[in-house]
Design an enzyme around this catalytic site. Structure first.
Site, mmCIF file in Angstrom:
data_model
loop_
_atom_site.group_PDB
_atom_site.id
_atom_site.type_symbol
_atom_site.label_atom_id
_atom_site.label_comp_id
_atom_site.label_asym_id
_atom_site.label_seq_id
_atom_site.Cartn_x
_atom_site.Cartn_y
_atom_site.Cartn_z
ATOM 1 N N ARG A 37 27.667 -16.604 31.068
ATOM 2 C CA ARG A 37 28.173 -16.606 30.022
ATOM 3 C C ARG A 37 28.502 -15.343 29.475
ATOM 4 N NH1 ARG A 37 31.411 -20.211 28.697
ATOM 5 N NH2 ARG A 37 30.818 -21.682 30.192
ATOM 6 N N HIS A 67 30.052 -12.890 41.368
ATOM 7 C CA HIS A 67 30.908 -13.615 40.488
ATOM 8 C C HIS A 67 30.783 -13.090 39.031
ATOM 9 C CE1 HIS A 67 33.646 -16.325 38.518
ATOM 10 N NE2 HIS A 67 33.950 -16.903 39.756
ATOM 11 N N TYR A 70 32.162 -16.118 33.409
ATOM 12 C CA TYR A 70 33.322 -16.816 33.155
ATOM 13 C C TYR A 70 33.839 -16.244 31.676
ATOM 14 C CZ TYR A 70 31.810 -19.660 36.587
ATOM 15 O OH TYR A 70 31.387 -20.892 37.721
ATOM 16 N N HIS A 107 37.791 -13.441 37.430
ATOM 17 C CA HIS A 107 39.151 -14.505 37.166
ATOM 18 C C HIS A 107 39.880 -13.359 36.412
ATOM 19 C CE1 HIS A 107 36.511 -18.456 37.129
ATOM 20 N NE2 HIS A 107 36.615 -17.846 38.360
ATOM 21 N N GLU A 142 40.271 -13.713 41.788
ATOM 22 C CA GLU A 142 40.301 -15.172 42.266
ATOM 23 C C GLU A 142 41.629 -15.911 42.164
ATOM 24 O OE1 GLU A 142 36.855 -17.175 41.274
ATOM 25 O OE2 GLU A 142 37.520 -19.121 41.941
ATOM 26 N N ASP A 178 40.211 -19.569 46.198
ATOM 27 C CA ASP A 178 39.516 -20.945 45.978
ATOM 28 C C ASP A 178 40.160 -21.976 46.406
ATOM 29 O OD1 ASP A 178 38.419 -23.051 44.362
ATOM 30 O OD2 ASP A 178 37.455 -21.920 43.480
ATOM 31 N N HIS A 181 41.482 -24.551 43.464
ATOM 32 C CA HIS A 181 42.207 -23.858 42.716
ATOM 33 C C HIS A 181 43.787 -23.858 43.289
ATOM 34 C CE1 HIS A 181 38.809 -21.501 40.564
ATOM 35 N NE2 HIS A 181 38.668 -22.763 40.441
ATOM 36 N N HIS A 213 36.324 -19.410 48.438
ATOM 37 C CA HIS A 213 35.516 -20.555 47.676
ATOM 38 C C HIS A 213 36.081 -21.745 48.439
ATOM 39 C CE1 HIS A 213 34.750 -17.854 43.846
ATOM 40 N NE2 HIS A 213 33.987 -17.511 44.768
ATOM 41 N N ASP A 226 41.144 -27.837 36.783
ATOM 42 C CA ASP A 226 40.098 -27.243 37.811
ATOM 43 C C ASP A 226 38.724 -27.698 37.723
ATOM 44 O OD1 ASP A 226 38.284 -25.211 38.823
ATOM 45 O OD2 ASP A 226 38.287 -23.641 37.455
ATOM 46 N N HIS A 228 35.944 -29.006 40.530
ATOM 47 C CA HIS A 228 35.576 -28.927 41.760
ATOM 48 C C HIS A 228 34.865 -30.273 42.370
ATOM 49 C CE1 HIS A 228 35.012 -24.446 41.477
ATOM 50 N NE2 HIS A 228 36.258 -24.878 41.017
ATOM 51 N N GLU A 258 31.223 -23.986 46.215
ATOM 52 C CA GLU A 258 30.989 -24.111 44.769
ATOM 53 C C GLU A 258 31.237 -25.541 44.395
ATOM 54 O OE1 GLU A 258 34.482 -21.425 43.412
ATOM 55 O OE2 GLU A 258 32.754 -19.941 42.680
HETATM 56 ZN ZN ZN Z 1 36.900 -23.424 39.813
HETATM 57 FE FE FE Z 2 36.118 -20.408 42.633
HETATM 58 FE FE FE Z 3 35.657 -18.263 39.904
#
Ligand code: ZN
Ligand code: FE
Ligand code: FE
Length: 280
Positions: A37, A67, A70, A107, A142, A178, A181, A213, A226, A228, A258
């Site tokens: 976060r 990574h 987010y 991202h 990504e 990814d 994605h 990913h 999105d 997964h 992931e």
């Molecule tokens: Zn994702």
């Molecule tokens: Fe990813």
């Molecule tokens: Fe990601």
């Protein structure tokens, strides 16, 4: 060589992640440098890094992948959120210098109504500010699914960001692909993997592909969602994901899962993929 791993908790430090990876039969992994976060980063201890580097060398690990949080949105309409993104990005890259020679993935962000053109300029502006700090790290954008107002769901957008950044040599700035994605974004890696990778090569250049990913998807092709899914339980399917990792274009590129799993689930997926890997 297949460099295969999954997302791991960084709570115990680098050596602990390395040991967990070994237990899962992984030889790379992904992790957060700070709370996803965007909270305070954990201190990086020199002895922990030394122990990890020795373990990674002894066991032939590939590059590891940090990574970004987010919450990092380099193209927010809100200047204070862009400022936060710049500061976190710069601080993360400084931390990455403690583990030189690895990868940092972010991202591109969501433009929330400003439009893609403005967003791309803002992303390039932040990259120009932070990239000089990435002396020994490759920074990766990504590929995104295009949910909401996400930037980076087309190869053309990613190529434009890269080409406009001042520091953009292929070993400095590249892509983390990814599978969930791109499939959600409308690139058919199930029925036309060769075509998708050829388009990637024409638009961005396969020499910029530095990480993958590997995820199945809960939602249908071109859904721009999105979500997964575990390997073989989604709309991409096990066969297509196995074809993906075996594609010659992917050779030597670190692949991280992931998927929604705990460690035993990751170990199972890693075992299946290793058994299905037919390249040398
Ligand atoms: Zn994702
Ligand atoms: Fe990813
Ligand atoms: Fe990601």
């Amino acid at each position: 060589m297949l460099y295969l791993g999954c997302h791991l908790s960084s709570a115990g430090g680098f050596a602990a992640m390395g040991k967990t990876a070994l237990r899962l039969n992984a030889n790379t992994f992904q992790f957060f440098l700070r709370n996803p976060r965007g909270g305070a980063a954990k201190d990086i201890r020199a002895d922990d890094v030394r122990e990890f580097i020795a373990l990674a060398e002894k066991n032939g690990f590939g590059k590891i992948l940090a990574h970004a949080p987010y919450t990092l949105n380099p193209c927010s309409k809100d200047a204070s959120i862009r400022e936060f993104a710049r500061n976190v990005f710069a601080d993360d890259l400084k931390r990455m210098e403690n583990i030189p020679g690895n990868l940092y993935n972010f991202h591109p962000g969501s433009h929330v109504g400003q439009g893609t053109a403005v967003a791309i300029s803002q992303i390039v502006e932040i990259l120009d500010e932070v990239m000089p700090g990435a002396a020994h790290t490759t920074v990766l954008l990504e590929t995104m699914s295009g949910k909401g107002s996400e930037v980076g769901s087309t190869f053309a957008e990613l190529a434009e960001i890269i080409s406009r950044a001042k520091i953009n040599a292929p070993e400095k700035l590249g892509i983390c692909l990814d599978t969930c994605h791109v499939f959600s974004a409308g690139y058919d890696i199930v029925n036309n993997l060769d075509g998708v990778l050829a388009e990637f090569d024409r638009t961005i250049g396969l020499n910029r592909l530095h990480a993958v990913h590997l995820n199945d998807s809960m939602t249908e092709f071109a859904s721009h969602k999105d979500r997964h899914e575990r390997l073989g339980h989604g709309t991409i399917g096990k066969e297509a994901l196995i074809r993906f990792i075996n594609h010659p274009a992917l050779k030597g590129i670190p692949v991280n899962l992931e998927t929604p799993n705990e460690l035993p689930g990751y170990a199972e997926e890693i075992a299946i993929l290793r058994q299905s890997y037919t390249q040398d």
